[in-house]
Design a protein around this motif. Structure first.
Motif, short mmCIF file in Angstrom:
data_model
loop_
_atom_site.label_atom_id
_atom_site.label_comp_id
_atom_site.label_asym_id
_atom_site.label_seq_id
_atom_site.Cartn_x
_atom_site.Cartn_y
_atom_site.Cartn_z
N PRO A 102 0.82 -1.21 0.00
CA PRO A 102 0.00 0.00 0.00
C PRO A 102 0.86 1.27 0.00
O PRO A 102 2.05 1.23 0.30
CB PRO A 102 -0.82 -0.12 1.28
CG PRO A 102 -0.05 -1.03 2.15
CD PRO A 102 0.70 -1.96 1.25
N LEU A 103 0.24 2.36 -0.34
CA LEU A 103 0.93 3.65 -0.32
C LEU A 103 1.30 4.01 1.12
O LEU A 103 0.51 3.79 2.04
CB LEU A 103 0.02 4.75 -0.89
CG LEU A 103 -0.34 4.63 -2.36
CD1 LEU A 103 -1.46 5.60 -2.70
CD2 LEU A 103 0.87 4.88 -3.22
N PRO A 104 2.49 4.59 1.32
CA PRO A 104 2.87 5.00 2.68
C PRO A 104 1.91 6.07 3.21
O PRO A 104 1.54 7.00 2.47
CB PRO A 104 4.28 5.58 2.50
CG PRO A 104 4.76 5.10 1.18
CD PRO A 104 3.54 4.84 0.35
N ALA A 105 1.54 5.95 4.46
CA ALA A 105 0.59 6.89 5.07
C ALA A 105 1.12 8.32 5.00
O ALA A 105 0.36 9.25 4.73
CB ALA A 105 0.30 6.49 6.51
N SER A 106 2.42 8.50 5.21
CA SER A 106 2.98 9.86 5.19
C SER A 106 2.84 10.50 3.80
O SER A 106 2.56 11.70 3.69
CB SER A 106 4.45 9.84 5.61
OG SER A 106 5.20 9.01 4.73
N LEU A 107 2.99 9.71 2.75
CA LEU A 107 2.85 10.22 1.39
C LEU A 107 1.38 10.56 1.10
O LEU A 107 1.08 11.61 0.53
CB LEU A 107 3.37 9.20 0.38
CG LEU A 107 3.25 9.57 -1.09
CD1 LEU A 107 3.95 10.90 -1.39
CD2 LEU A 107 3.81 8.46 -1.97
N VAL A 108 0.48 9.70 1.50
CA VAL A 108 -0.95 9.96 1.31
C VAL A 108 -1.34 11.24 2.04
O VAL A 108 -2.06 12.09 1.50
CB VAL A 108 -1.82 8.77 1.79
CG1 VAL A 108 -3.30 9.12 1.76
CG2 VAL A 108 -1.54 7.54 0.94
N GLN A 109 -0.83 11.42 3.25
CA GLN A 109 -1.14 12.63 4.03
C GLN A 109 -0.66 13.88 3.29
O GLN A 109 -1.39 14.87 3.20
CB GLN A 109 -0.50 12.55 5.41
CG GLN A 109 -1.17 11.54 6.32
CD GLN A 109 -0.41 11.28 7.60
OE1 GLN A 109 0.75 11.65 7.74
NE2 GLN A 109 -1.08 10.64 8.55
N LYS A 110 0.56 13.84 2.75
CA LYS A 110 1.09 14.99 2.01
C LYS A 110 0.25 15.30 0.77
O LYS A 110 -0.04 16.45 0.48
CB LYS A 110 2.55 14.74 1.59
CG LYS A 110 3.53 14.91 2.72
CD LYS A 110 4.94 15.10 2.21
CE LYS A 110 5.57 13.81 1.79
NZ LYS A 110 7.01 13.94 1.47
N ILE A 111 -0.15 14.25 0.06
CA ILE A 111 -0.95 14.45 -1.15
C ILE A 111 -2.31 15.03 -0.80
O ILE A 111 -2.78 15.98 -1.44
CB ILE A 111 -1.09 13.12 -1.93
CG1 ILE A 111 0.27 12.69 -2.50
CG2 ILE A 111 -2.12 13.26 -3.05
CD1 ILE A 111 0.29 11.29 -3.08
N VAL A 112 -2.95 14.50 0.22
CA VAL A 112 -4.27 15.00 0.62
C VAL A 112 -4.17 16.44 1.13
O VAL A 112 -5.01 17.28 0.79
CB VAL A 112 -4.93 14.07 1.67
CG1 VAL A 112 -6.22 14.67 2.21
CG2 VAL A 112 -5.21 12.70 1.05
N GLN A 113 -3.13 16.76 1.89
CA GLN A 113 -2.94 18.13 2.35
C GLN A 113 -2.76 19.08 1.17
O GLN A 113 -3.28 20.20 1.17
CB GLN A 113 -1.73 18.22 3.29
CG GLN A 113 -2.00 17.62 4.64
CD GLN A 113 -0.74 17.44 5.48
OE1 GLN A 113 0.38 17.53 4.98
NE2 GLN A 113 -0.92 17.17 6.77
N ALA A 114 -2.04 18.63 0.16
CA ALA A 114 -1.85 19.45 -1.05
C ALA A 114 -3.18 19.67 -1.76
O ALA A 114 -3.45 20.77 -2.26
CB ALA A 114 -0.83 18.79 -1.97
N ARG A 115 -4.02 18.64 -1.81
CA ARG A 115 -5.34 18.77 -2.45
C ARG A 115 -6.23 19.73 -1.65
O ARG A 115 -6.98 20.53 -2.23
CB ARG A 115 -6.03 17.41 -2.58
CG ARG A 115 -5.52 16.57 -3.69
CD ARG A 115 -5.90 17.11 -5.07
NE ARG A 115 -7.32 16.94 -5.31
CZ ARG A 115 -8.09 17.81 -5.95
NH1 ARG A 115 -7.60 18.90 -6.44
NH2 ARG A 115 -9.37 17.57 -6.12
N VAL A 116 -6.16 19.66 -0.33
CA VAL A 116 -6.94 20.57 0.52
C VAL A 116 -6.49 22.01 0.24
O VAL A 116 -7.33 22.92 0.08
CB VAL A 116 -6.80 20.21 2.01
CG1 VAL A 116 -7.39 21.31 2.89
CG2 VAL A 116 -7.48 18.88 2.30
#
Length: 163
Positions: A102-116
């Motif tokens: 799965p995708l690393p949680a830290s990377l998903v968090q960064k991507i979602v924060q960028a989308r926000v």
């Protein structure tokens, strides 16, 4: 024409996850929890028959299970993280991953924060544009322009016709 055996679209994310295999369900549930850690006030929904997260009235990210992989759809943000996504198959708006990787949680968090942040900038820009056009400055409709033109013509003195 669709066959009669076609299943109905999932009503919610839990319904969607209940339909996928155990390994994909575990990976997608982990992705779901990571997204909710970043935007806990997000509305979970189904959009385009995929689980999605809506924030400030706009869908920010989607995820889905396919036959041979899982996918995370953060929109056009993929190129911004291309160095960190080298180990995954990507396209313009899609990140594909295997359930056992799965995708690393830290990377998903960064991507979602960028989308926000991207969404907040769009909302701010839209509000700014709306404030810029006050009622008196707002562009007139075609009908309003025609009425104003008629009104201006009626105020002009008529030229006498030559006989």
């Amino acid at each position: 024409m669709r066959s009669k055996t076609h299943t109905a679209a999932p009503a919610n994310i839990d319904d969607y996850l209940a339909r996928v295999t155990d390994d994909k369900r575990a990976a997608l549930e982990q992705l779901r929890q990571t997204i909710l850690e970043v935007i806990p006030m997000a509305e979970e929904c189904i959009s385009y028959q995929m689980p999605a997260f809506r924030h400030d009235g706009r869908v920010l990210v989607y995820f889905a299970a396919a036959a041979n992989h899982c996918a995370f759809y953060p929109g056009g943000m993929v190129n911004d993280f291309k160095d960190e996504l080298e180990a995954y198959e990507t396209s313009k708006g899609t990140i594909r991953f295997q359930p056992d990787r799965p995708l690393p949680a830290s990377l998903v968090q960064k991507i979602v924060q960028a989308r926000v942040a991207q969404n907040a900038a769009r909302v701010s820009k839209a509000k700014h544009a709306k404030l810029k056009h006050t009622k008196s400055e707002r562009p007139k409709t075609k009908r309003a322009k025609q009425a104003k033109s008629k009104q201006a013509k009626s105020k002009q003195p008529r030229a006498k016709r030559a006989r």
